[in-house]
Design a protein around this motif. Structure first.
Motif, PDB file in Angstrom:
ATOM      1  N   VAL A  48       0.901  -1.133  -0.025  1.00 60.88           N
ATOM      2  CA  VAL A  48       0.330  -0.047   0.033  1.00 60.88           C
ATOM      3  C   VAL A  48       0.806   1.204  -0.013  1.00 60.88           C
ATOM      4  CG1 VAL A  48      -1.616   1.554   1.567  1.00 60.88           C
ATOM      5  CG2 VAL A  48      -2.049  -1.124   1.052  1.00 60.88           C
ATOM      6  N   PHE A  49       2.000   1.267   0.973  1.00 57.42           N
ATOM      7  CA  PHE A  49       2.799   2.585   0.912  1.00 57.42           C
ATOM      8  C   PHE A  49       3.471   2.681  -0.404  1.00 57.42           C
ATOM      9  CE2 PHE A  49       6.866   4.051   1.754  1.00 57.42           C
ATOM     10  CZ  PHE A  49       6.635   5.226   2.632  1.00 57.42           C
ATOM     11  N   ASP A  50       3.940   1.691  -1.087  1.00 56.76           N
ATOM     12  CA  ASP A  50       4.581   1.688  -2.292  1.00 56.76           C
ATOM     13  C   ASP A  50       3.579   2.361  -3.567  1.00 56.76           C
ATOM     14  OD1 ASP A  50       7.039   0.708  -1.332  1.00 56.76           O
ATOM     15  OD2 ASP A  50       6.713  -1.272  -2.057  1.00 56.76           O
ATOM     16  N   ALA A  51       2.303   1.720  -3.526  1.00 58.04           N
ATOM     17  CA  ALA A  51       1.426   2.355  -4.439  1.00 58.04           C
ATOM     18  C   ALA A  51       1.181   3.588  -4.212  1.00 58.04           C
ATOM     19  CB  ALA A  51       0.000   1.546  -4.222  1.00 58.04           C
ATOM     20  N   MET A  52       1.090   4.259  -2.996  1.00 57.83           N
ATOM     21  CA  MET A  52       0.662   5.660  -2.613  1.00 57.83           C
ATOM     22  C   MET A  52       1.865   6.687  -2.823  1.00 57.83           C
ATOM     23  SD  MET A  52      -1.041   5.242   1.154  1.00 57.83           S
ATOM     24  CE  MET A  52      -1.438   6.982   1.387  1.00 57.83           C
ATOM     25  N   LEU A  53       3.095   6.311  -2.987  1.00 53.90           N
ATOM     26  CA  LEU A  53       4.336   7.306  -2.943  1.00 53.90           C
ATOM     27  C   LEU A  53       4.086   8.310  -4.291  1.00 53.90           C
ATOM     28  CD1 LEU A  53       7.537   5.497  -1.544  1.00 53.90           C
ATOM     29  CD2 LEU A  53       6.476   7.527  -0.709  1.00 53.90           C
ATOM     30  N   PRO A  54       4.030   7.552  -5.597  1.00 54.40           N
ATOM     31  CA  PRO A  54       4.070   8.440  -6.590  1.00 54.40           C
ATOM     32  C   PRO A  54       2.856   9.552  -6.583  1.00 54.40           C
ATOM     33  CG  PRO A  54       3.856   5.951  -7.341  1.00 54.40           C
ATOM     34  CD  PRO A  54       3.449   6.211  -6.090  1.00 54.40           C
ATOM     35  N   PHE A  55       2.011   9.433  -5.856  1.00 57.83           N
ATOM     36  CA  PHE A  55       0.771  10.367  -5.652  1.00 57.83           C
ATOM     37  C   PHE A  55       1.176  11.432  -4.715  1.00 57.83           C
ATOM     38  CE2 PHE A  55      -0.780   6.682  -8.024  1.00 57.83           C
ATOM     39  CZ  PHE A  55      -1.567   7.174  -8.781  1.00 57.83           C
ATOM     40  N   PHE A  56       2.294  11.339  -4.072  1.00 59.44           N
ATOM     41  CA  PHE A  56       2.777  12.613  -3.252  1.00 59.44           C
ATOM     42  C   PHE A  56       3.602  13.515  -4.059  1.00 59.44           C
ATOM     43  CE2 PHE A  56       1.707   9.359   0.324  1.00 59.44           C
ATOM     44  CZ  PHE A  56       1.064  10.285   1.043  1.00 59.44           C
ATOM     45  N   LYS A  57       4.314  12.903  -4.886  1.00 60.46           N
ATOM     46  CA  LYS A  57       5.519  13.589  -5.873  1.00 60.46           C
ATOM     47  C   LYS A  57       5.068  13.870  -7.128  1.00 60.46           C
ATOM     48  CE  LYS A  57       9.809  12.104  -4.566  1.00 60.46           C
ATOM     49  NZ  LYS A  57      10.864  11.389  -4.258  1.00 60.46           N
ATOM     50  N   GLU A  58       5.090  12.858  -7.932  1.00 61.07           N
ATOM     51  CA  GLU A  58       4.821  12.923  -9.314  1.00 61.07           C
ATOM     52  C   GLU A  58       3.519  13.176  -9.914  1.00 61.07           C
ATOM     53  OE1 GLU A  58       6.354  10.058  -8.358  1.00 61.07           O
ATOM     54  OE2 GLU A  58       8.265  10.443  -8.643  1.00 61.07           O
ATOM     55  N   GLU A  59       2.576  12.245  -9.342  1.00 62.03           N
ATOM     56  CA  GLU A  59       1.166  12.042  -9.996  1.00 62.03           C
ATOM     57  C   GLU A  59       0.317  13.042  -9.103  1.00 62.03           C
ATOM     58  OE1 GLU A  59       0.441  11.074 -12.818  1.00 62.03           O
ATOM     59  OE2 GLU A  59       2.091   9.890 -13.325  1.00 62.03           O
TER      60      GLU A  59
ATOM     61  N   VAL B   2      -8.145   6.931  -9.282  1.00 62.37           N
ATOM     62  CA  VAL B   2      -9.501   6.966  -8.234  1.00 62.37           C
ATOM     63  C   VAL B   2     -10.406   5.811  -8.769  1.00 62.37           C
ATOM     64  CG1 VAL B   2     -11.451   8.265  -7.735  1.00 62.37           C
ATOM     65  CG2 VAL B   2      -9.252   9.496  -7.580  1.00 62.37           C
ATOM     66  N   GLU B   3     -10.555   5.839 -10.021  1.00 57.75           N
ATOM     67  CA  GLU B   3     -11.610   4.785 -10.498  1.00 57.75           C
ATOM     68  C   GLU B   3     -11.109   3.193 -10.483  1.00 57.75           C
ATOM     69  OE1 GLU B   3     -14.780   5.760 -11.115  1.00 57.75           O
ATOM     70  OE2 GLU B   3     -13.562   7.663 -10.601  1.00 57.75           O
ATOM     71  N   GLU B   4      -9.665   3.201 -10.601  1.00 55.99           N
ATOM     72  CA  GLU B   4      -9.237   1.767 -10.353  1.00 55.99           C
ATOM     73  C   GLU B   4      -9.163   1.627  -8.706  1.00 55.99           C
ATOM     74  OE1 GLU B   4      -4.768  -0.665 -10.372  1.00 55.99           O
ATOM     75  OE2 GLU B   4      -5.137   1.365 -11.388  1.00 55.99           O
ATOM     76  N   ALA B   5      -9.154   2.320  -7.892  1.00 53.89           N
ATOM     77  CA  ALA B   5      -9.500   2.537  -6.357  1.00 53.89           C
ATOM     78  C   ALA B   5     -10.879   1.835  -6.197  1.00 53.89           C
ATOM     79  CB  ALA B   5      -8.824   3.493  -5.676  1.00 53.89           C
ATOM     80  N   ARG B   6     -11.646   2.589  -6.886  1.00 60.17           N
ATOM     81  CA  ARG B   6     -13.138   2.325  -6.606  1.00 60.17           C
ATOM     82  C   ARG B   6     -13.490   0.843  -7.239  1.00 60.17           C
ATOM     83  NH1 ARG B   6     -16.271   6.888  -6.058  1.00 60.17           N
ATOM     84  NH2 ARG B   6     -14.945   8.033  -7.763  1.00 60.17           N
ATOM     85  N   PHE B   7     -12.835   0.415  -8.299  1.00 58.19           N
ATOM     86  CA  PHE B   7     -13.022  -0.800  -8.759  1.00 58.19           C
ATOM     87  C   PHE B   7     -12.616  -1.975  -7.806  1.00 58.19           C
ATOM     88  CE2 PHE B   7     -11.063  -4.307 -10.744  1.00 58.19           C
ATOM     89  CZ  PHE B   7     -12.021  -5.151 -11.580  1.00 58.19           C
ATOM     90  N   HIS B   8     -11.567  -1.837  -7.164  1.00 62.57           N
ATOM     91  CA  HIS B   8     -11.131  -2.777  -6.061  1.00 62.57           C
ATOM     92  C   HIS B   8     -11.683  -2.812  -4.971  1.00 62.57           C
ATOM     93  CE1 HIS B   8      -7.559  -4.122  -8.456  1.00 62.57           C
ATOM     94  NE2 HIS B   8      -7.168  -2.689  -8.534  1.00 62.57           N
ATOM     95  N   ILE B   9     -12.277  -1.813  -4.489  1.00 64.42           N
ATOM     96  CA  ILE B   9     -13.296  -1.773  -3.119  1.00 64.42           C
ATOM     97  C   ILE B   9     -14.590  -2.248  -3.387  1.00 64.42           C
ATOM     98  CG2 ILE B   9     -14.631  -0.227  -1.645  1.00 64.42           C
ATOM     99  CD1 ILE B   9     -11.993   1.796  -2.189  1.00 64.42           C
ATOM    100  N   ALA B  10     -14.885  -2.222  -4.799  1.00 62.00           N
ATOM    101  CA  ALA B  10     -16.326  -2.804  -5.257  1.00 62.00           C
ATOM    102  C   ALA B  10     -15.802  -4.220  -5.256  1.00 62.00           C
ATOM    103  CB  ALA B  10     -16.915  -2.068  -6.650  1.00 62.00           C
TER     104      ALA B  10
ATOM    105  N   VAL C  28      -5.863   5.958  -3.441  1.00 61.95           N
ATOM    106  CA  VAL C  28      -5.063   4.982  -4.014  1.00 61.95           C
ATOM    107  C   VAL C  28      -4.467   4.041  -3.108  1.00 61.95           C
ATOM    108  CG1 VAL C  28      -2.817   4.560  -5.119  1.00 61.95           C
ATOM    109  CG2 VAL C  28      -4.234   6.284  -5.767  1.00 61.95           C
ATOM    110  N   GLY C  29      -4.189   4.373  -1.826  1.00 63.11           N
ATOM    111  CA  GLY C  29      -3.715   3.406  -0.895  1.00 63.11           C
ATOM    112  C   GLY C  29      -5.065   2.454  -0.302  1.00 63.11           C
ATOM    113  N   PHE C  30      -6.349   3.231  -0.171  1.00 60.06           N
ATOM    114  CA  PHE C  30      -7.317   2.469   0.051  1.00 60.06           C
ATOM    115  C   PHE C  30      -7.715   1.312  -0.800  1.00 60.06           C
ATOM    116  CE2 PHE C  30     -12.222   3.212   1.107  1.00 60.06           C
ATOM    117  CZ  PHE C  30     -12.039   1.829   1.863  1.00 60.06           C
ATOM    118  N   GLY C  31      -7.431   1.613  -2.223  1.00 58.81           N
ATOM    119  CA  GLY C  31      -7.991   0.603  -3.443  1.00 58.81           C
ATOM    120  C   GLY C  31      -6.919  -0.439  -3.020  1.00 58.81           C
ATOM    121  N   LYS C  32      -5.540  -0.300  -3.031  1.00 64.79           N
ATOM    122  CA  LYS C  32      -4.477  -0.987  -2.908  1.00 64.79           C
ATOM    123  C   LYS C  32      -4.949  -2.034  -1.693  1.00 64.79           C
ATOM    124  CE  LYS C  32      -0.953  -3.111  -4.740  1.00 64.79           C
ATOM    125  NZ  LYS C  32      -1.030  -3.920  -5.873  1.00 64.79           N
ATOM    126  N   ALA C  33      -5.093  -1.376  -0.540  1.00 66.79           N
ATOM    127  CA  ALA C  33      -5.446  -2.175   0.694  1.00 66.79           C
ATOM    128  C   ALA C  33      -6.595  -3.022   0.366  1.00 66.79           C
ATOM    129  CB  ALA C  33      -5.760  -1.520   1.830  1.00 66.79           C
TER     130      ALA C  33
END
Length: 375
Positions: free
Chosen positions: A16-27, A46-54, A249-254
């Motif tokens: 989860v941590f690794d998935a989040m990192l780019p969205f603090f800096k590049e994205e 965001v939509e990918e995370a929404r998909f994984h939670i669903a 993104v972190g939520f979706g990965k979790a």
């Protein structure tokens, strides 16, 4: 520090941590902006995370509404449902999380009719009482709010029966599923649940992000709720505000990991709990009492009392080496209303502690805990 307070929060999974990192800096784009790459990348994430939670909950992705966590989701449902309908009553239980109970009590103080279902000595809500209440006052629109799995004693309410009762009477059902997501199979496609709340930080995701699942009706029409937050109309008009992309993104990965590892996590937690109880019974059977039933509960949540031992003093004594709790992190200054509702005396409540395990805990940690406890 050995951490046994996973019902309060969980450590962030390394993936989860690794998935989040780019969205603090590049994205760092805003997904509500248009056309340029940073915005489109954020929107896609965001939509990918929404998909994984669903996928984890077996609902449609556009039924996932991001919030700051289950507390906000619970407030949004209870207050928002009331605001869009006249003559509403709420039926809930005496052992709900404070974010449901305090909201219900607030609404009750403003004239809303609220019924609090009784629970038995294991914390299971009285489904016959629910059925009887729904038979009465048919002119009132009703929202039923019943916690799926209790955060203090782990009791799993029979949501299948409860949802069937609600469907029979044509009423909406909300459940706080914060503690069961990632530990119990959830299938919203097969149960008549209108609203479901959960938080990312209970499934090894980041804090400050959660979701409210708002099911569409049979015709695909969105359920009406008045938003707590008005503004830009984000999240299908239910929750305005710039989306918290890195946390989403972190939520979706979790959620993706929770679904992938659900069976192994359930097995690990059940085996670890059994090992813990076995060791406790071997060493402390004379003063040990269980506050919940071993069957029909969330795996990994153990609420026990040590007769004659003050829980606050015990937690403080262990605090340098072990993290355990006296109950809910959201009502830590008060004696547990959950334990009182299942019939424990104040003295019994004050000798009770909660040990809540995670996928990352081990038998060696339990051995160290038992050794320290029995010195």
């Amino acid at each position: 520090m050995i951490y046994f307070d996973n019902s309060a929060t969980t450590p962030v999974h390394p993936e989860v941590f690794d998935a989040m990192l780019p969205f603090f800096k590049e994205e760092y784009g805003n997904p509500s902006s248009k056309y340029y790459t940073l915005a489109e990348n954020a929107k896609k994430a965001v939509e990918e995370a929404r998909f994984h939670i669903a996928e984890l909950l077996k609902c449609d992705p556009d039924e996932v509404v991001f919030t700051s966590g289950a507390t906000e989701s619970n407030n949004m449902v209870l207050k928002g449902y009331l605001d869009t309908r006249s003559g509403v009553r709420i039926i809930t239980t005496k052992t709900e999380h404070p974010s449901v109970l305090d909201t219900a009590q607030y609404l009750e103080s403003h004239g809303v009719k609220v019924h609090y279902l009784d629970v038995d000595t294991y914390g299971f809500c009285d489904v016959d009482q629910l059925d009887t209440l729904l038979e009465s006052d048919h002119h009132l629109k009703t929202l039923v709010s019943v916690v799926w799995g209790n955060n203090e004693i782990g009791t799993l309410n029979d949501l299948s029966t409860i949802s069937s009762i609600c469907a029979k009477h044509g009423v909406s059902l909300h459940t706080d599923a914060t503690q069961v997501a990632g530990k119990v199979e959830i299938d919203l496609s097969s149960q008549v649940i209108t609203f479901l709340s959960l938080s990312s930080h209970k499934i090894h995701g980041p804090k400050g992000i959660g979701a409210c699942i708002i099911k569409k009706d049979a015709l695909g029409i969105r359920t009406k709720l008045t938003p707590l937050l008005h503004g830009g109309g984000q999240e299908f008009g239910y929750r305005s505000g710039t989306l918290n992309v890195h946390n989403i993104v972190g939520f979706g990965k979790a959620a993706e990991i929770a679904k992938r590892d659900l069976r192994s996590t359930m097995k690990h937690l059940a085996e670890l709990e059994q090992y813990l109880l076995q060791k406790l019974h071997e060493k402390l059977s004379g003063i040990l009492h269980l506050n919940s039933r071993a069957a029909t509960k969330i795996p990994g949540i153990v609420n026990i009392r040590f007769e004659g031992v003050n829980n606050e003093l015990l937690v403080k004594k262990l605090a340098d080496h072990f993290a355990i709790s006296t109950g809910s992190a959201c009502s830590s200054s008060k004696p547990s209303h959950v334990l009182q509702s299942i019939g424990l005396t104040l003295d019994q409540v004050r000798s009770s502690v909660r040990i809540s395990l995670s996928r990352f805990n081990t038998r060696d940690e339990i051995d160290l805990f038992i050794d320290t406890l029995t010195r």
